[in-house]
Design a protein around this motif. Structure first.
Motif, PDB file in Angstrom:
ATOM      1  N   UNK A 407      -7.681   4.477 -46.043  1.00  0.00           N
ATOM      2  CA  UNK A 407      -7.382   5.901 -46.258  1.00  0.00           C
ATOM      3  C   UNK A 407      -7.331   6.687 -44.951  1.00  0.00           C
ATOM      4  N   UNK A 408      -7.268   5.994 -43.825  1.00  0.00           N
ATOM      5  CA  UNK A 408      -7.241   6.694 -42.539  1.00  0.00           C
ATOM      6  C   UNK A 408      -6.007   7.582 -42.401  1.00  0.00           C
ATOM      7  N   UNK A 409      -4.946   7.252 -43.155  1.00  0.00           N
ATOM      8  CA  UNK A 409      -3.704   8.040 -43.042  1.00  0.00           C
ATOM      9  C   UNK A 409      -3.918   9.494 -43.474  1.00  0.00           C
ATOM     10  N   UNK A 410      -5.016   9.758 -44.236  1.00  0.00           N
ATOM     11  CA  UNK A 410      -5.309  11.138 -44.631  1.00  0.00           C
ATOM     12  C   UNK A 410      -5.535  12.002 -43.393  1.00  0.00           C
ATOM     13  N   UNK A 411      -6.111  11.413 -42.344  1.00  0.00           N
ATOM     14  CA  UNK A 411      -6.334  12.145 -41.103  1.00  0.00           C
ATOM     15  C   UNK A 411      -5.012  12.617 -40.503  1.00  0.00           C
ATOM     16  N   UNK A 412      -3.950  11.848 -40.732  1.00  0.00           N
ATOM     17  CA  UNK A 412      -2.638  12.215 -40.185  1.00  0.00           C
ATOM     18  C   UNK A 412      -1.981  13.325 -40.991  1.00  0.00           C
ATOM     19  N   UNK A 413      -2.291  13.396 -42.292  1.00  0.00           N
ATOM     20  CA  UNK A 413      -1.643  14.378 -43.161  1.00  0.00           C
ATOM     21  C   UNK A 413      -2.357  15.722 -43.197  1.00  0.00           C
ATOM     22  N   UNK A 414      -3.634  15.726 -42.820  1.00  0.00           N
ATOM     23  CA  UNK A 414      -4.362  16.988 -42.834  1.00  0.00           C
ATOM     24  C   UNK A 414      -3.776  17.970 -41.813  1.00  0.00           C
ATOM     25  N   UNK A 415      -3.675  19.241 -42.149  1.00  0.00           N
ATOM     26  CA  UNK A 415      -3.153  20.237 -41.189  1.00  0.00           C
ATOM     27  C   UNK A 415      -4.233  20.646 -40.177  1.00  0.00           C
ATOM     28  N   UNK A 416      -4.803  19.648 -39.554  1.00  0.00           N
ATOM     29  CA  UNK A 416      -5.878  19.851 -38.581  1.00  0.00           C
ATOM     30  C   UNK A 416      -5.565  19.018 -37.345  1.00  0.00           C
ATOM     31  N   UNK A 417      -5.701  19.613 -36.177  1.00  0.00           N
ATOM     32  CA  UNK A 417      -5.411  18.900 -34.939  1.00  0.00           C
ATOM     33  C   UNK A 417      -6.296  17.664 -34.813  1.00  0.00           C
ATOM     34  N   UNK A 418      -5.740  16.613 -34.185  1.00  0.00           N
ATOM     35  CA  UNK A 418      -6.502  15.377 -34.004  1.00  0.00           C
ATOM     36  C   UNK A 418      -7.783  15.635 -33.217  1.00  0.00           C
ATOM     37  N   UNK A 419      -7.689  16.467 -32.182  1.00  0.00           N
ATOM     38  CA  UNK A 419      -8.875  16.729 -31.362  1.00  0.00           C
ATOM     39  C   UNK A 419      -9.973  17.392 -32.182  1.00  0.00           C
ATOM     40  N   UNK A 420      -9.587  18.283 -33.081  1.00  0.00           N
ATOM     41  CA  UNK A 420     -10.583  18.947 -33.929  1.00  0.00           C
ATOM     42  C   UNK A 420     -11.279  17.935 -34.831  1.00  0.00           C
ATOM     43  N   UNK A 421     -10.496  17.027 -35.408  1.00  0.00           N
ATOM     44  CA  UNK A 421     -11.079  15.998 -36.272  1.00  0.00           C
ATOM     45  C   UNK A 421     -12.012  15.083 -35.482  1.00  0.00           C
TER      46      UNK A 421
END
Length: 557
Positions: A407-421
């Protein structure tokens, strides 16, 4: 018997293969796994030497008093307790939660053959621990008693040591699986056993603190009086009691009779175990895959409660912390592993905090002179080492991406910058590390009462050290995450990134210790070197995790 040994061989081959196989360059390599376990064994050698020196001193004192069998019994009983606690965690995975159960049940084999094969495999792994303990005991006894019958006695003691603890733990598990529905969920079972183990460790530390305050004569007098706890352990682990008496026996014939009695008790225990297993095992394993099913229907109030406006960063941190505490696997392996030792250390400080100024150890602590530059520098180095060791043991960020799984792809779909995550994942690890450090530092500051500037300097040194290893672990997991798993435990327990962090933290801590011993002789030099070096390493880790890591996450698929 042919079917039985065939099943033992298959179970053993699968488990050993899983433990040794490791992916290198996309290919499975047993050599790499064997080398890794060899490194782990070498890292355990210092602990083995520490245990040797402890029981060697114990045996030397009891041998002079003519009570060597008493000391041997204590050691064997402690080993049995450890095996019992470990098997409570391991046996369910072998007997109930392994994937082979549903394929083995329809096979034309007797129930006793299935249970016996699984029990034999579990016993083989418990023998590894038993042999290590008995070898350490052998060398300690050899130095204090002489060779004589020690080899004979220790061989038979090792043979019987793990049998009764494994029988007790397995029977308890079978009874629970048969009659208590809640523990049939592996996650809930891990929660229960993990918290019980923590409670047992706390009680053991408190009890040990009372014994540490006794001198050798008082301790011997107390043990000779057969306290309730020791009498109970001798009755529960009766094979250990007989083996200990055999070690202290005056002649070979008595030792042989006692060891034969120990073997007889172990065999009788196995017979009773198989009778109970025949009645309990299959009734407990049937329907196991459906027993954990359940769910909670969310109401409108539940949904609205969770829909509270807050910053994205804070919401992501709270999400990570909830996952860590709600997932038994993540909590036991990532959170509890960080907080366990600080809690035990804090509890061990309680008798010192309440002992008063007349206690001998308190007098020694009060004599520590922080006005001495060398002592003040050592204090700063010690705080840096503690921070590095604890931060390295924190596997939260080193498995943060791996625990996402497929489910790591959810990190790509979230409208949140990678650095923030990534920052939020790192922040969840820093919060747990900070709590662990606070649990240790607060009682230490109360005990030693260092100058304010020294205490502030020590705290400042720990911050970049913790951030450095925390973000470095995140980078390691971004570099090679373990995303393909069926059980969340695989993402944590079979993750090379975690081993890299643990041993990497130990290595950096050892380097700081060497530097402190040879070069950092004043508090000003120690603070400048440790804080400045920590800031530089922290900047490197931040760059790797946030800049390089964001690019790695973007390419991850």
């Amino acid at each position: 018997m042919r079917k039985f040994w065939a099943m033992v061989r298959v179970f053993l081959t699968v488990i050993v293969g899983q433990a040794l196989n490791m992916k290198v360059g996309g290919k499975e390599s047993k050599w790499a796994g064997t080398l890794l376990w060899g490194v782990v064994a070498l890292c355990m050698l210092p602990m083995g030497f520490l245990i040797y020196w402890m029981i060697n001193d114990l045996y030397a004192f009891f041998a002079q008093a003519g009570q060597i069998s008493l000391a041997v019994g204590i050691t064997l009983n402690m080993g049995s307790i450890l095996i019992f606690m470990l098997s409570l965690m391991a046996a369910p995975a072998i007997f109930y939660f392994s994937k082979d159960v549903e394929f083995i049940l329809p096979l034309p084999v007797k129930p006793t053959q299935i249970v016996g094969a699984k029990f034999a495999v579990a016993l083989i792994f418990e023998y590894l621990l038993a042999v290590v303990l008995v070898v350490i005991m052998f060398f300690a006894l050899w130095g204090n008693v002489g060779a004589g019958m020690i080899t004979f006695n220790m061989l038979l003691a090792a043979l019987t040591l793990p049998i009764l603890p494994l029988i007790y733990s397995t029977v308890i598990i079978m009874l629970l699986m048969r009659f208590v529905r809640m523990v049939r969920d592996p996650d809930k079972y891990n929660w229960i056993v993990g918290l019980l183990s923590l409670g047992f460790a706390v009680v053991f530390v408190i009890y040990s603190q009372d014994m540490v305050t006794l001198d050798e004569e008082s301790l011997l007098s107390m043990l000779m009086g057969e306290p309730v706890a020791m009498t109970a352990l001798n009755a529960v682990f009766f094979t250990n009691h007989l083996s200990a008496l055999a070690v202290g026996a005056a002649d070979f014939g008595t030792a042989v009779l006692l060891q034969l009695g120990s073997l007889g008790v172990a065999v009788a225990g196995l017979v009773i175990f198989f009778m109970l297993a025949k009645a309990l095992y299959f009734k407990g394993v049937i329907g196991l895959s459906e027993s954990g099913a359940g769910g909670k229907k969310m109401t409108r109030e539940d949904i609205m409660t969770g829909a509270v406006g807050q910053s994205i960063f804070k919401a992501y941190i709270m999400k990570e912390i909830r996952v860590l505490f709600r997932s038994p696997v993540a909590f036991m392996n990532c959170v509890l592993m960080v907080l366990f030792m600080p809690i035990i250390l804090a509890i061990s400080f309680v008798p010192l905090l309440t002992a008063g100024g007349d206690d001998t150890l308190m007098e020694v602590l009060a004599a520590v002179d922080f006005s001495d530059p060398r002592i003040a520098a050592i204090a700063l180095v010690a705080m840096a080492i503690l921070s590095l060791t604890m931060s390295g043991a924190a596997t939260i960020t080193a498995s943060a991406i791996s625990r996402e799984g497929r489910n790591f792809f959810v990190m790509k779909y979230l409208p949140v910058r990678y650095r923030t995550q990534l920052n939020a994942k790192a922040a969840s690890g820093l919060i747990v590390i900070g709590v662990g450090l606070a649990i240790v530092f607060v009682p230490l500051f109360i005990l030693f009462q260092p100058p304010v500037l020294l205490a502030v300097g020590g705290v400042l040194i720990t911050l970049p050290a913790a951030v450095f290893l925390n973000y470095l672990g995140l980078y390691f997991d971004l570099l090679k995450p373990k995303l393909d798993w069926d059980n969340e435990a695989e993402a944590v327990k079979q993750n090379m990134n975690i081993l890299l962090m643990i041993f990497g933290g130990m290595g950096v801590a050892a380097g700081v210790g060497v530097a402190g011993w040879f070069w950092l002789h004043t508090p000003l030099v120690a603070f400048a070197a440790l804080f400045g070096g920590g800031i530089a390493l922290m900047a490197l880790a931040l760059y790797l995790a946030l800049v390089k890591g964001s690019a790695l996450l973007k390419r991850l698929h």
